[in-house]
Design a protein around this motif. Sequence first.
Motif, PDB file in Angstrom:
ATOM      1  N   ASP A 101     -10.372   6.895  -6.075  1.00  0.00           N
ATOM      2  CA  ASP A 101     -10.666   6.710  -4.646  1.00  0.00           C
ATOM      3  C   ASP A 101      -9.935   5.490  -4.086  1.00  0.00           C
ATOM      4  OD1 ASP A 101     -12.271   8.924  -4.554  1.00  0.00           O
ATOM      5  OD2 ASP A 101     -14.155   7.824  -4.726  1.00  0.00           O
ATOM      6  N   THR A 102      -9.925   4.407  -4.865  1.00  0.00           N
ATOM      7  CA  THR A 102      -9.235   3.195  -4.423  1.00  0.00           C
ATOM      8  C   THR A 102      -7.743   3.442  -4.303  1.00  0.00           C
ATOM      9  OG1 THR A 102     -10.872   1.704  -5.403  1.00  0.00           O
ATOM     10  CG2 THR A 102      -8.660   0.807  -5.043  1.00  0.00           C
ATOM     11  N   ARG A 103      -7.158   4.067  -5.293  1.00  0.00           N
ATOM     12  CA  ARG A 103      -5.728   4.328  -5.283  1.00  0.00           C
ATOM     13  C   ARG A 103      -5.356   5.320  -4.172  1.00  0.00           C
ATOM     14  NH1 ARG A 103      -3.239   5.711 -10.816  1.00  0.00           N
ATOM     15  NH2 ARG A 103      -1.389   5.120  -9.615  1.00  0.00           N
ATOM     16  N   LYS A 104      -6.223   6.293  -3.940  1.00  0.00           N
ATOM     17  CA  LYS A 104      -5.993   7.253  -2.865  1.00  0.00           C
ATOM     18  C   LYS A 104      -6.051   6.562  -1.509  1.00  0.00           C
ATOM     19  CE  LYS A 104      -7.681  11.652  -0.993  1.00  0.00           C
ATOM     20  NZ  LYS A 104      -8.716  12.716  -1.126  1.00  0.00           N
ATOM     21  N   SER A 105      -7.006   5.641  -1.355  1.00  0.00           N
ATOM     22  CA  SER A 105      -7.145   4.886  -0.107  1.00  0.00           C
ATOM     23  C   SER A 105      -5.905   4.048   0.170  1.00  0.00           C
ATOM     24  CB  SER A 105      -8.381   3.979  -0.189  1.00  0.00           C
ATOM     25  OG  SER A 105      -8.472   3.132   0.928  1.00  0.00           O
ATOM     26  N   ILE A 106      -5.342   3.442  -0.885  1.00  0.00           N
ATOM     27  CA  ILE A 106      -4.130   2.630  -0.754  1.00  0.00           C
ATOM     28  C   ILE A 106      -2.948   3.501  -0.332  1.00  0.00           C
ATOM     29  CG2 ILE A 106      -2.426   1.287  -2.060  1.00  0.00           C
ATOM     30  CD1 ILE A 106      -4.886   0.251  -3.726  1.00  0.00           C
ATOM     31  N   ARG A 107      -2.806   4.654  -0.987  1.00  0.00           N
ATOM     32  CA  ARG A 107      -1.708   5.570  -0.640  1.00  0.00           C
ATOM     33  C   ARG A 107      -1.821   6.058   0.798  1.00  0.00           C
ATOM     34  NH1 ARG A 107      -2.564   7.443  -6.054  1.00  0.00           N
ATOM     35  NH2 ARG A 107      -3.898   9.134  -5.273  1.00  0.00           N
ATOM     36  N   LEU A 108      -3.063   6.282   1.247  1.00  0.00           N
ATOM     37  CA  LEU A 108      -3.293   6.758   2.609  1.00  0.00           C
ATOM     38  C   LEU A 108      -2.916   5.687   3.631  1.00  0.00           C
ATOM     39  CD1 LEU A 108      -4.349   9.058   4.375  1.00  0.00           C
ATOM     40  CD2 LEU A 108      -6.644   8.073   4.186  1.00  0.00           C
ATOM     41  N   LEU A 109      -3.279   4.434   3.358  1.00  0.00           N
ATOM     42  CA  LEU A 109      -2.931   3.332   4.261  1.00  0.00           C
ATOM     43  C   LEU A 109      -1.410   3.188   4.368  1.00  0.00           C
ATOM     44  CD1 LEU A 109      -5.523   0.594   3.228  1.00  0.00           C
ATOM     45  CD2 LEU A 109      -5.235   1.540   5.525  1.00  0.00           C
ATOM     46  N   LEU A 110      -0.729   3.325   3.253  1.00  0.00           N
ATOM     47  CA  LEU A 110       0.731   3.229   3.257  1.00  0.00           C
ATOM     48  C   LEU A 110       1.354   4.402   4.004  1.00  0.00           C
ATOM     49  CD1 LEU A 110       1.322   2.062  -0.435  1.00  0.00           C
ATOM     50  CD2 LEU A 110       1.658   0.701   1.635  1.00  0.00           C
ATOM     51  N   LYS A 111       0.787   5.587   3.805  1.00  0.00           N
ATOM     52  CA  LYS A 111       1.315   6.782   4.477  1.00  0.00           C
ATOM     53  C   LYS A 111       1.142   6.687   5.985  1.00  0.00           C
ATOM     54  CE  LYS A 111       1.089  11.848   4.404  1.00  0.00           C
ATOM     55  NZ  LYS A 111       0.454  13.044   3.793  1.00  0.00           N
ATOM     56  N   LYS A 112      -0.017   6.191   6.432  1.00  0.00           N
ATOM     57  CA  LYS A 112      -0.277   6.064   7.865  1.00  0.00           C
ATOM     58  C   LYS A 112       0.657   5.048   8.523  1.00  0.00           C
ATOM     59  CE  LYS A 112      -5.177   7.384   8.079  1.00  0.00           C
ATOM     60  NZ  LYS A 112      -6.552   6.895   8.379  1.00  0.00           N
ATOM     61  N   SER A 113       1.194   4.148   7.713  1.00  0.00           N
ATOM     62  CA  SER A 113       2.068   3.094   8.256  1.00  0.00           C
ATOM     63  C   SER A 113       3.542   3.401   8.030  1.00  0.00           C
ATOM     64  CB  SER A 113       1.718   1.755   7.588  1.00  0.00           C
ATOM     65  OG  SER A 113       0.349   1.456   7.721  1.00  0.00           O
ATOM     66  N   THR A 114       3.862   4.634   7.670  1.00  0.00           N
ATOM     67  CA  THR A 114       5.244   5.001   7.306  1.00  0.00           C
ATOM     68  C   THR A 114       6.262   4.622   8.376  1.00  0.00           C
ATOM     69  OG1 THR A 114       4.476   6.834   5.926  1.00  0.00           O
ATOM     70  CG2 THR A 114       6.766   6.907   6.665  1.00  0.00           C
ATOM     71  N   LYS A 115       5.976   4.947   9.641  1.00  0.00           N
ATOM     72  CA  LYS A 115       6.933   4.680  10.713  1.00  0.00           C
ATOM     73  C   LYS A 115       7.183   3.184  10.901  1.00  0.00           C
ATOM     74  CE  LYS A 115       6.112   8.894  13.414  1.00  0.00           C
ATOM     75  NZ  LYS A 115       5.683   9.446  14.724  1.00  0.00           N
ATOM     76  N   THR A 116       6.108   2.404  10.855  1.00  0.00           N
ATOM     77  CA  THR A 116       6.255   0.953  11.013  1.00  0.00           C
ATOM     78  C   THR A 116       6.977   0.352   9.815  1.00  0.00           C
ATOM     79  OG1 THR A 116       4.160   0.908  12.227  1.00  0.00           O
ATOM     80  CG2 THR A 116       5.032  -1.201  11.492  1.00  0.00           C
ATOM     81  N   ILE A 117       6.654   0.844   8.617  1.00  0.00           N
ATOM     82  CA  ILE A 117       7.319   0.349   7.403  1.00  0.00           C
ATOM     83  C   ILE A 117       8.808   0.672   7.450  1.00  0.00           C
ATOM     84  CG2 ILE A 117       7.485   0.625   4.893  1.00  0.00           C
ATOM     85  CD1 ILE A 117       4.434   1.047   4.880  1.00  0.00           C
ATOM     86  N   LYS A 118       9.164   1.842   7.984  1.00  0.00           N
ATOM     87  CA  LYS A 118      10.578   2.219   8.112  1.00  0.00           C
ATOM     88  C   LYS A 118      11.305   1.216   9.027  1.00  0.00           C
ATOM     89  CE  LYS A 118      14.267   4.966   8.022  1.00  0.00           C
ATOM     90  NZ  LYS A 118      15.111   4.367   9.062  1.00  0.00           N
ATOM     91  N   LYS A 119      10.650   0.814  10.115  1.00  0.00           N
ATOM     92  CA  LYS A 119      11.242  -0.194  11.005  1.00  0.00           C
ATOM     93  C   LYS A 119      11.436  -1.513  10.255  1.00  0.00           C
ATOM     94  CE  LYS A 119       9.312   1.483  15.407  1.00  0.00           C
ATOM     95  NZ  LYS A 119       8.472   1.091  16.571  1.00  0.00           N
TER      96      LYS A 119
END
Length: 213
Positions: A101-119
Amino acid sequence: MLGQNSLSEELDTISKIILNAKSSFDVVLFLNNDHKKANLINHEKISSDFFRFVEVNFFRITIIELFKLFSSNKNDYYSFYSLNTRFNSGQKYDKLTMSNDTRKSIRLLLKKSTKTIKKLMDLRNKVYAHSDQDFKNYIGIMNIKEINNLISISKTIFNNFYSEASKKEFFFDFPLGTPIDSLDHLFEKIEFYNVNYESLMLQQYDQMNKVID
């Protein structure tokens, strides 16, 4: 026990990267306050060009430090992506407990921020780490809200790792913290984090060389 100690050291390094990014961006925000900046220029009789120089360079530090955390390159050892993979089967921390659950939550936070991380990746790679011919096309692609959001997300992801590994919360901000009153105070804070961070990285480097030898 050895794995737990190693993880604690890595988390300590990551916490300092986050603190350095946050403190550097505090300088940027401070110098974006025209009223405070005008007072400093008048009081200290320092050219506004100096403050612009400081602002640009601390913004550069902010971007480079955040890149270390959000890079998806496996060679960026202290990134969240890299740390998360070290809990996979057969990897460095596969014997340590880190819930799905913790690892899934981390992956989800990173996925939701994909566009900003790309910038963030573009800004670091095209402007601050390398001088591409079209670098001017990337200046200003991130706004204050997006950067603040990444700093906030980095704290959340870190605490997901830290709380499960240490069974306690990590506090990045002093609970009795007060607004910044002077640039000198802020520079002292930045210097403290930079000195400690560099010292820690040298220790990590020495330890890695001992393992190799």
